[in-house]
Design a protein around this motif. Structure first.
Motif, PDB file in Angstrom:
ATOM      1  N   LEU A 526      -1.316   6.065   5.076  1.00 23.97           N
ATOM      2  CA  LEU A 526      -0.114   5.836   4.723  1.00 23.97           C
ATOM      3  C   LEU A 526       1.014   4.812   5.468  1.00 23.97           C
ATOM      4  O   LEU A 526       1.626   4.371   5.117  1.00 23.97           O
ATOM      5  CB  LEU A 526       0.684   7.264   4.454  1.00 23.97           C
ATOM      6  CG  LEU A 526       2.165   7.242   3.873  1.00 23.97           C
ATOM      7  CD1 LEU A 526       1.982   6.338   2.560  1.00 23.97           C
ATOM      8  CD2 LEU A 526       2.577   8.727   3.802  1.00 23.97           C
ATOM      9  N   GLU A 527       0.588   5.074   6.757  1.00 25.06           N
ATOM     10  CA  GLU A 527       1.546   4.471   7.834  1.00 25.06           C
ATOM     11  C   GLU A 527       1.633   2.709   7.792  1.00 25.06           C
ATOM     12  O   GLU A 527       2.860   2.452   7.648  1.00 25.06           O
ATOM     13  CB  GLU A 527       0.939   4.744   9.299  1.00 25.06           C
ATOM     14  CG  GLU A 527       1.982   4.264  10.386  1.00 25.06           C
ATOM     15  CD  GLU A 527       3.343   5.083  10.340  1.00 25.06           C
ATOM     16  OE1 GLU A 527       4.164   4.759  10.963  1.00 25.06           O
ATOM     17  OE2 GLU A 527       3.189   6.308   9.911  1.00 25.06           O
ATOM     18  N   PRO A 528       0.723   2.165   7.456  1.00 22.24           N
ATOM     19  CA  PRO A 528       0.920   0.735   7.315  1.00 22.24           C
ATOM     20  C   PRO A 528       1.630   0.331   5.853  1.00 22.24           C
ATOM     21  O   PRO A 528       2.405  -0.511   5.859  1.00 22.24           O
ATOM     22  CB  PRO A 528      -0.536   0.331   7.084  1.00 22.24           C
ATOM     23  CG  PRO A 528      -1.481   1.250   7.698  1.00 22.24           C
ATOM     24  CD  PRO A 528      -0.797   2.381   7.527  1.00 22.24           C
ATOM     25  N   LEU A 529       1.618   1.213   4.702  1.00 20.60           N
ATOM     26  CA  LEU A 529       2.341   1.185   3.745  1.00 20.60           C
ATOM     27  C   LEU A 529       3.867   1.439   4.237  1.00 20.60           C
ATOM     28  O   LEU A 529       4.711   0.466   3.514  1.00 20.60           O
ATOM     29  CB  LEU A 529       1.760   1.984   2.595  1.00 20.60           C
ATOM     30  CG  LEU A 529       0.642   1.604   1.961  1.00 20.60           C
ATOM     31  CD1 LEU A 529       0.077   2.926   0.806  1.00 20.60           C
ATOM     32  CD2 LEU A 529       0.536   0.038   1.400  1.00 20.60           C
ATOM     33  N   LEU A 530       4.169   2.179   5.006  1.00 19.70           N
ATOM     34  CA  LEU A 530       5.428   2.587   5.011  1.00 19.70           C
ATOM     35  C   LEU A 530       5.977   1.386   6.073  1.00 19.70           C
ATOM     36  O   LEU A 530       7.113   1.147   5.868  1.00 19.70           O
ATOM     37  CB  LEU A 530       5.618   3.748   5.922  1.00 19.70           C
ATOM     38  CG  LEU A 530       5.266   5.188   5.388  1.00 19.70           C
ATOM     39  CD1 LEU A 530       4.977   6.645   6.364  1.00 19.70           C
ATOM     40  CD2 LEU A 530       6.331   5.328   4.499  1.00 19.70           C
ATOM     41  N   LYS A 531       5.497   0.871   6.752  1.00 22.30           N
ATOM     42  CA  LYS A 531       5.748  -0.356   7.935  1.00 22.30           C
ATOM     43  C   LYS A 531       5.944  -1.641   6.970  1.00 22.30           C
ATOM     44  O   LYS A 531       6.952  -2.249   6.974  1.00 22.30           O
ATOM     45  CB  LYS A 531       4.761  -0.665   8.823  1.00 22.30           C
ATOM     46  CG  LYS A 531       4.709   0.456   9.909  1.00 22.30           C
ATOM     47  CD  LYS A 531       3.413  -0.069  10.717  1.00 22.30           C
ATOM     48  CE  LYS A 531       3.362   1.101  12.032  1.00 22.30           C
ATOM     49  NZ  LYS A 531       2.221   0.729  13.070  1.00 22.30           N
ATOM     50  N   GLN A 532       5.233  -1.701   5.985  1.00 21.02           N
ATOM     51  CA  GLN A 532       5.459  -2.896   5.030  1.00 21.02           C
ATOM     52  C   GLN A 532       6.473  -2.598   4.174  1.00 21.02           C
ATOM     53  O   GLN A 532       7.312  -3.463   3.908  1.00 21.02           O
ATOM     54  CB  GLN A 532       4.298  -2.862   4.126  1.00 21.02           C
ATOM     55  CG  GLN A 532       4.292  -4.073   3.042  1.00 21.02           C
ATOM     56  CD  GLN A 532       4.328  -5.361   3.710  1.00 21.02           C
ATOM     57  OE1 GLN A 532       3.375  -5.684   4.700  1.00 21.02           O
ATOM     58  NE2 GLN A 532       5.178  -6.121   3.434  1.00 21.02           N
ATOM     59  N   ALA A 533       6.701  -1.058   3.710  1.00 19.60           N
ATOM     60  CA  ALA A 533       8.020  -1.052   2.970  1.00 19.60           C
ATOM     61  C   ALA A 533       9.242  -1.212   3.598  1.00 19.60           C
ATOM     62  O   ALA A 533      10.446  -1.613   3.073  1.00 19.60           O
ATOM     63  CB  ALA A 533       8.127   0.449   2.561  1.00 19.60           C
ATOM     64  N   LYS A 534       9.377  -0.890   5.048  1.00 22.62           N
ATOM     65  CA  LYS A 534      10.407  -1.236   5.846  1.00 22.62           C
ATOM     66  C   LYS A 534      10.520  -2.947   5.949  1.00 22.62           C
ATOM     67  O   LYS A 534      11.649  -3.349   5.841  1.00 22.62           O
ATOM     68  CB  LYS A 534      10.377  -0.799   7.156  1.00 22.62           C
ATOM     69  CG  LYS A 534      11.393  -0.886   8.161  1.00 22.62           C
ATOM     70  CD  LYS A 534      10.991  -0.218   9.318  1.00 22.62           C
ATOM     71  CE  LYS A 534      12.347  -0.251  10.283  1.00 22.62           C
ATOM     72  NZ  LYS A 534      12.342   0.168  11.794  1.00 22.62           N
ATOM     73  N   GLN A 535       9.468  -3.577   5.901  1.00 22.05           N
ATOM     74  CA  GLN A 535       9.590  -4.974   6.373  1.00 22.05           C
ATOM     75  C   GLN A 535      10.402  -5.531   4.802  1.00 22.05           C
ATOM     76  O   GLN A 535      10.827  -6.653   4.836  1.00 22.05           O
ATOM     77  CB  GLN A 535       8.201  -5.756   6.471  1.00 22.05           C
ATOM     78  CG  GLN A 535       7.821  -5.283   7.748  1.00 22.05           C
ATOM     79  CD  GLN A 535       6.300  -5.969   8.097  1.00 22.05           C
ATOM     80  OE1 GLN A 535       5.919  -6.571   7.553  1.00 22.05           O
ATOM     81  NE2 GLN A 535       5.610  -5.477   9.327  1.00 22.05           N
ATOM     82  N   ASP A 536       9.981  -5.035   3.480  1.00 20.60           N
ATOM     83  CA  ASP A 536      10.443  -5.514   2.254  1.00 20.60           C
ATOM     84  C   ASP A 536      11.764  -4.718   2.185  1.00 20.60           C
ATOM     85  O   ASP A 536      12.128  -4.901   0.948  1.00 20.60           O
ATOM     86  CB  ASP A 536       9.336  -4.869   1.345  1.00 20.60           C
ATOM     87  CG  ASP A 536       7.948  -5.559   1.395  1.00 20.60           C
ATOM     88  OD1 ASP A 536       7.792  -6.769   2.191  1.00 20.60           O
ATOM     89  OD2 ASP A 536       6.915  -5.072   0.785  1.00 20.60           O
ATOM     90  N   ASN A 537      12.175  -4.123   3.111  1.00 19.61           N
ATOM     91  CA  ASN A 537      13.726  -3.728   2.875  1.00 19.61           C
ATOM     92  C   ASN A 537      13.651  -2.704   1.681  1.00 19.61           C
ATOM     93  O   ASN A 537      14.856  -2.428   1.084  1.00 19.61           O
ATOM     94  CB  ASN A 537      14.648  -4.742   2.669  1.00 19.61           C
ATOM     95  CG  ASN A 537      14.852  -5.629   3.881  1.00 19.61           C
ATOM     96  OD1 ASN A 537      14.867  -5.368   5.040  1.00 19.61           O
ATOM     97  ND2 ASN A 537      15.167  -6.973   3.650  1.00 19.61           N
ATOM     98  N   LEU A 538      12.686  -1.951   1.593  1.00 21.28           N
ATOM     99  CA  LEU A 538      12.616  -0.904   0.496  1.00 21.28           C
ATOM    100  C   LEU A 538      13.007   0.656   1.255  1.00 21.28           C
ATOM    101  O   LEU A 538      13.777   1.339   0.504  1.00 21.28           O
ATOM    102  CB  LEU A 538      11.244  -0.502  -0.099  1.00 21.28           C
ATOM    103  CG  LEU A 538      10.558  -1.579  -0.799  1.00 21.28           C
ATOM    104  CD1 LEU A 538       9.110  -1.501  -1.266  1.00 21.28           C
ATOM    105  CD2 LEU A 538      11.460  -1.977  -2.013  1.00 21.28           C
TER     106      LEU A 538
END
Length: 811
Positions: A526-538
């Motif tokens: 899950l961690e990479p998806l969370l980092k990506q969500a932060k980069q996408d400003n979600l």
């Protein structure tokens, strides 16, 4: 009317009925005193009235743990142009908050109003260091892992040399003897969540960039605390606010230029409590004054006013005691809605006295006999309406149903049992008021077109308006409308959340699996998806156990990779770093002893280092087999997009209690509207036995058309439909159908009925009209709907006479 009932309502039993009524009042009073002395209270917690969402046991536990962690927390920000001033302000506030609290009477308590008062938790940092150092062989940063996987251990040696020669290096001989490549310090730093806060003198600091060029930055010191008791408890609110006021005063005395901002449920709850108390007193007082003015205008006597006050008082007594007996508490929102009971319970008084005015020669017993069937049918339909409200999944709305239904029963019993004695004296001549009512009714009837073509145009125009309104009608079931937050409180909270990089939202991720190892594996994926969500400003930030509880497979991999250092190249590493070769044996021994020394949920959460992470882990309870982990989210910007972001992970669920409850509200909004249609049908069937099919259909058509016109007005005025509009429409039926009933029962004798309906409608409009001005959107929706619905019913009900009279003359 049956002879036995007629005999019971005769003059012979008046004193007996009064005695029965007084006995009921005494029993109700005694019951109320016992209940309040036994712990009954007024509930101001807005969450206590929310519907219960059906979730799995694991999800329910997760929501309870998140609520427990986030509940009653406050966040304070002390902003200054000077860094040290901000730090000093935070230290002063924390010291003051730790002192025993005082209430408004200056009475000291043994305990402080807050617990867990802190800024940067240095003890937690030290505990983390002690715990993870013992597991250092199972830890590697992503960069360290990649270098060792590529066999580039020399780069790690070079990085260590640079640290050794750095003037600000944290390396010392003791650390080097246990960790020659200084891998552990980087792993400890990696444990800290990424944020833009720094720590100085044990205080969390945020540097605020200047908004204008050539302006100096500001500094915000952050303080966190948790209320010892619920922020929704009025007594706890007072203690916590008193403690905060004392702390803020101490800060201001120290530095008057400090700006203080705050956030937390306490400030929202306090605003809601103050607003509810203000609205209860204001709406209740103005409604009561309005009723007094109406009674005086109609009867020019204080005796009807006294009887009206007795009716309202007994109605409220029955309502409060019955509701408290059923629920064990009384919600403030119930009292706000319940103030409208003044405008409803008084209807019985109005109908009684207007009938006496219209027939001054009749005794009180005969008047009661004449209106008995009408008021009984009115009570029955009102109770049906309130029962429909009681089916809603809101404890607050269920309380409103019990409160109003029992209050009306109290008013009804007062009329039957007490009026024959208390209201037996005749009234002054009231022909003037009756004539006004008769003229008004005549004017309304004159508006009805007599030409069939014009009647058809009126019907078509009404239908067109309803259709246009319905096409523009939308729905909004967001539970946030339950509570009104003043703009200044919301602005401060938004500012503080920005400083905290989004804070923590009510939505969170729940990761579930059959075993602890599977949960940690899922967290790692899950961690990479969370980092990506932060980069996408979600999202703005997140807190996951994956950083503190690596999967066992990852730990095993890290241990094997470090074997390159301690099994193969340790001699060369020690030589390059200039370290004493004699430490090799101890290092190898430490490495070998660490085999299988995994970080597990049990040993982490039972250690001081993991104390604060316990709410994020779910071990199986009795009868359960699965494990779970909670990932807190903050600064959510697009909830729907975020939900789709994790669709690929079947064991990850985005738990959104707000959204789930809102969905339930939408579901029950539809059910409530269906109940309204069912209530109309049931009422029509009941009235058929009394009036016949044709007149029963007309009686029911008046509130039905009023409801349709009300919905159309909401659509035209762009007011989204909510559950509270739907609940109010039920009351439009329950109250408005009374008007139709009395007109249908009166046949040709409608002068007294018109006056009673006028006074009843005015008192109801006064009460509910004031609710329409409430700052709480839910109450506003309730009041506005009733304002429109009762208004339409009042305007339409006189036309029933067209179907009941035998001639054009009106008595």
């Amino acid at each position: 009317m049956k002879p036995s009932l007629n005999q019971f309502l005769s003059h012979k039993t008046a004193k007996l009925r009064l005695l029965i009524w007084l006995t009921l009042i005494a029993i109700t009073l005694a019951t109320g005193l016992v209940l309040w002395q036994g712990g009954a209270r007024v509930q101001s917690d807005i969450l206590a009235m929310l519907p219960k969402v059906s979730e799995s046991p694991m999800t329910q536990r997760a929501m309870a743990q998140v609520e427990q962690q986030l509940a009653n927390r406050i966040y304070l920000g002390f902003i200054s142009d000077n860094e040290q001033s901000a730090i000093d302000a935070a230290k002063t506030a924390m010291a003051k908050l730790k002192q025993p609290s005082k209430d408004g009477t200056q009475v000291s308590h043994r305990e402080s109003a807050f617990i867990d008062i802190s800024s940067a938790d240095m003890a937690q940092a030290e505990a983390l260091n002690r715990y993870y150092f013992n597991h250092r062989f199972q830890l590697l940063t992503d960069e360290q892992q990649q270098l060792l996987e590529r066999g580039q251990w020399q780069q790690l040696t070079q990085a260590t040399l640079e640290k050794l020669y750095n003037a600000f290096s944290y390396a010392n001989s003791d650390l080097l003897s246990h960790d020659p490549l200084l891998l552990y310090p980087d792993n400890l730093i990696a444990l800290a969540p990424s944020q833009q806060l720094s720590v100085k003198q044990g205080v969390l600091l945020k540097t605020i960039a200047p908004k204008v060029l050539n302006q100096s930055p500001q500094f915000a010191a952050i303080v966190m605390a948790k209320g010892r008791d619920s922020a929704f408890n009025p007594n706890a609110q007072q203690l916590q606010l008193s403690a905060l006021t004392a702390a803020f005063d101490a800060v201001k005395q120290q530095d008057s230029d400090i700006e203080i901002i705050k956030a937390g449920a306490l400030f929202h709850a306090t605003a809601a409590t103050d607003n509810a108390k203000k609205e209860v007193s204001t709406i209740g007082l103005i409604s009561l004054l309005g009723v007094i003015a109406l009674v005086w205008f109609a009867f020019r006597s204080f005796r009807p006013l006294t009887i009206a006050l007795v009716t309202v008082s007994s109605s409220f007594l029955f309502a409060v005691v019955t509701t408290t007996a059923v629920f064990g508490e009384l919600h403030l929102l119930t009292l706000v809605f319940g103030t409208s009971l003044i405008g409803i319970s008084i209807d019985y008084c109005f109908h009684y006295y207007c009938e006496r005015l219209n027939h001054p020669s009749h005794s009180s017993d005969r008047v009661i006999q004449q209106i008995f069937i009408a008021i009984s049918l009115a009570l029955l339909t009102s109770v049906i309406a309130y029962s429909a409200i009681g089916l809603a999944p809101f404890p607050g709305m269920q309380q409103v149903a019990i409160f109003c239904a029992s209050g009306l029963v109290g008013a009804y019993l007062t009329l039957l049992l007490a009026y024959p004695t208390l209201a037996a004296r005749p009234l002054r001549d009231g022909n003037r008021a009756l004539d006004y009512a008769s003229r008004y009714q005549g004017f309304m009837l004159s508006l009805m077109p007599t030409v069939p073509r014009k009647r058809l145009l009126l019907a078509v125009g009404t239908c067109m308006f309803i259709i246009i309104g319905f096409t523009q009608l939308t729905a909004n079931d967001d539970i946030r409308q339950l509570q009104h937050t003043p703009a200044d409180i919301q602005a401060e909270e938004d500012e503080l959340r920005t400083l905290l990089s989004g804070g923590t939202d009510n939505q969170f991720l729940l990761v579930t699996a059959d075993s602890e190892q599977q949960v940690t594996d899922e967290l790692a994926q899950l961690e990479p998806l969370l980092k990506q969500a932060k980069q996408d400003n979600l999202i703005g930030n997140h807190l996951s156990l994956s950083r503190f509880l690596p999967s066992q497979s990852a730990q095993e991999r890290h241990y094997q990779l470090q074997g390159q250092i301690y099994r193969e190249y340790l001699d060369e590493i020690l030589a390059r770093l200039g370290l004493d070769p004699s430490i090799k044996g101890a290092l190898v021994e430490q490495y070998q002893a660490a085999k299988g020394n995994f970080i597990t949920a049990d040993n982490l959460l039972n250690h001081a280092a993991g104390e604060s992470f316990k709410p994020l882990w779910l071990s199986p309870q009795e009868g359960e087999t699965g494990y779970g982990a909670i990932v807190l989210l903050g600064g959510i910007t697009q909830l729907e997009a975020l939900t789709q972001h994790f669709d690929a992970l079947p064991h990850v669920e985005l738990v959104d209690k707000v959204g789930d409850i809102s969905t339930v509200m939408g579901h029950y909004r539809q059910i409530t509207l269906g109940l309204l249609a069912l209530a109309l049908l049931i009422a029509g069937i009941i009235f058929t036995f009394r009036f016949g099919v044709r007149l029963a259909a007309v009686v029911v058509a008046v509130p039905a058309l009023s409801a349709l016109l009300t919905l159309a007005c909401l659509g035209v005025s762009n007011n989204p439909l909510t559950l509270f509009h739907a609940l109010a429409l039920i009351l439009v039926f329950g109250i408005g159908i009374d008007y139709s009933l009395f007109f249908a029962e009166s046949k040709q004798q409608t002068r007294g009925v018109m006056m009673a309906v006028f006074m009843s409608a005015m008192s109801t409009l006064l009460a509910f009209g004031l609710l329409a001005f409430s700052q709480t959107p839910a109450i506003n929706a309730f009041g506005l709907t009733l304002l429109l619905g009762i208004g339409f019913t009042f305007l339409l009900s006189p036309f029933i006479q067209i179907f009941t009279r035998k001639s054009n003359d009106v008595d």
